[in-house]
Design a protein around this motif. Structure first.
Motif, mmCIF file in Angstrom:
data_model
loop_
_atom_site.group_PDB
_atom_site.id
_atom_site.type_symbol
_atom_site.label_atom_id
_atom_site.label_comp_id
_atom_site.label_asym_id
_atom_site.label_seq_id
_atom_site.Cartn_x
_atom_site.Cartn_y
_atom_site.Cartn_z
ATOM 1 N N TRP A 161 41.391 -7.425 -22.591
ATOM 2 C CA TRP A 161 40.624 -8.010 -21.493
ATOM 3 C C TRP A 161 39.140 -7.705 -21.649
ATOM 4 C CZ3 TRP A 161 42.975 -11.072 -17.848
ATOM 5 C CH2 TRP A 161 44.374 -11.001 -17.783
ATOM 6 N N SER A 162 38.314 -8.669 -21.268
ATOM 7 C CA SER A 162 36.874 -8.475 -21.325
ATOM 8 C C SER A 162 36.193 -9.319 -20.249
ATOM 9 C CB SER A 162 36.313 -8.839 -22.706
ATOM 10 O OG SER A 162 36.578 -10.189 -23.009
ATOM 11 N N ILE A 163 34.935 -9.001 -19.970
ATOM 12 C CA ILE A 163 34.142 -9.722 -18.967
ATOM 13 C C ILE A 163 32.942 -10.353 -19.675
ATOM 14 C CG2 ILE A 163 32.752 -9.531 -16.872
ATOM 15 C CD1 ILE A 163 34.503 -7.172 -16.063
ATOM 16 N N PRO A 164 32.905 -11.681 -19.766
ATOM 17 C CA PRO A 164 31.741 -12.339 -20.358
ATOM 18 C C PRO A 164 30.645 -12.530 -19.311
ATOM 19 C CG PRO A 164 33.370 -13.980 -19.781
ATOM 20 C CD PRO A 164 33.966 -12.640 -19.402
ATOM 21 N N ILE A 165 29.406 -12.585 -19.778
ATOM 22 C CA ILE A 165 28.292 -12.914 -18.890
ATOM 23 C C ILE A 165 27.259 -13.705 -19.678
ATOM 24 C CG2 ILE A 165 27.136 -10.696 -19.328
ATOM 25 C CD1 ILE A 165 26.130 -10.915 -16.360
ATOM 26 N N VAL A 166 26.781 -14.786 -19.065
ATOM 27 C CA VAL A 166 25.788 -15.646 -19.700
ATOM 28 C C VAL A 166 24.683 -15.926 -18.695
ATOM 29 C CG1 VAL A 166 25.337 -17.907 -20.734
ATOM 30 C CG2 VAL A 166 27.492 -16.732 -21.209
ATOM 31 N N GLY A 167 23.444 -15.800 -19.132
ATOM 32 C CA GLY A 167 22.301 -16.164 -18.308
ATOM 33 C C GLY A 167 21.374 -17.074 -19.098
ATOM 34 N N ILE A 168 20.847 -18.125 -18.454
ATOM 35 C CA ILE A 168 19.947 -19.064 -19.120
ATOM 36 C C ILE A 168 18.751 -19.345 -18.222
ATOM 37 C CG2 ILE A 168 19.669 -21.386 -20.091
ATOM 38 C CD1 ILE A 168 22.658 -21.457 -20.614
#
Length: 236
Positions: free
Chosen positions: A49-56
């Motif tokens: 399990w993992s938590i992705p995060i994306v900011g643009i």
């Protein structure tokens, strides 16, 4: 110690070349955009399990005239060594400088489901990504729900030590009329700065039905592993 060892010098050269080229096209076509700054992280919290995060952050001109801010997160489950399923939410706030109906002044809330398939060899990495999005788009007095699907094909090839070429094409299709939403093509150079951090910079062509955007895209990718004492660990 040479500049190449202290900092990725090619970034300065590529940034200068792309900014000069796109600044010139902007003066000749008002439907053009300037720059995207992308932060992409993946945080491992369990074996699978993992938590992705994306900011643009996107600018109509190079680092000027803020056009939209976007953040996305969720939870990912590794099905096996080559495939991952992700679900989560996203939020976008946009301003319109170009006349594009896709990014008129509005806020958006998304729910998405995503499947990623990767194949690796000694010389390259190929990945396929399929995503289903349900988007609530709100402008002044209007609320619209849009469902769309996305498919991205991505190719990464090392070319010299820790430097690589990265390219992808992503097609967006609406589940209602009109079918075509947009297409994004990217090609650029990347460099591995450490076992947990990568950067890349290049040219992105964002094509819509009635206009196109030329973009300098710069991204920072990091990976962390909270299941180990050493938090930062590189995971392809």
């Amino acid at each position: 110690m040479g500049c190449a060892k202290r900092f990725p010098c090619f970034v300065f050269f590529v940034a200068f070349f792309l900014s000069t080229t796109i600044s010139y096209t902007q003066t000749n076509n008002e439907n053009r955009s300037g720059s995207w700054l992308v932060l992409h992280g993946n945080n491992k919290i369990h074996e699978n399990w993992s938590i992705p995060i994306v900011g643009i952050l996107r600018h109509h001109d190079l680092f000027e005239k803020h056009e939209f801010a976007f953040v996305r997160t969720g939870v990912s489950y590794k099905l096996n060594e080559s495939s991952t399923f992700t679900t989560g939410v996203a939020f976008l706030s946009s301003k319109n400088y170009t006349g594009s109906q896709e990014f008129k002044n509005a806020t958006q809330f998304w729910v998405y489901e995503q499947y990623t398939l990767k194949s690796k060899s000694k010389t390259n990495i190929i990945s396929h990504r399929w995503r289903l999005e349900t988007r609530w788009k709100k402008s002044t007095n209007d609320l619209h729900i849009n469902n769309r699907v996305r498919y991205r094909f991505q190719y990464i090839k090392p070319i010299y030590k820790n430097v690589h070429i990265k390219s992808f094409n992503e097609l967006f299709l609406n589940l209602e009329s009109p079918l075509f939403n947009q297409n994004r093509f990217y090609i650029g150079l990347g460099q591995t700065l450490s076992p947990s951090v990568k950067i890349d910079i290049g040219y992105l062509k964002n094509h819509f039905k009635n206009d196109d955007h030329d973009v300098v895209r710069m991204s920072l990718t990091f990976k962390t592993d909270f299941t180990k004492r050493e938090v930062a660990e590189f995971v392809d």
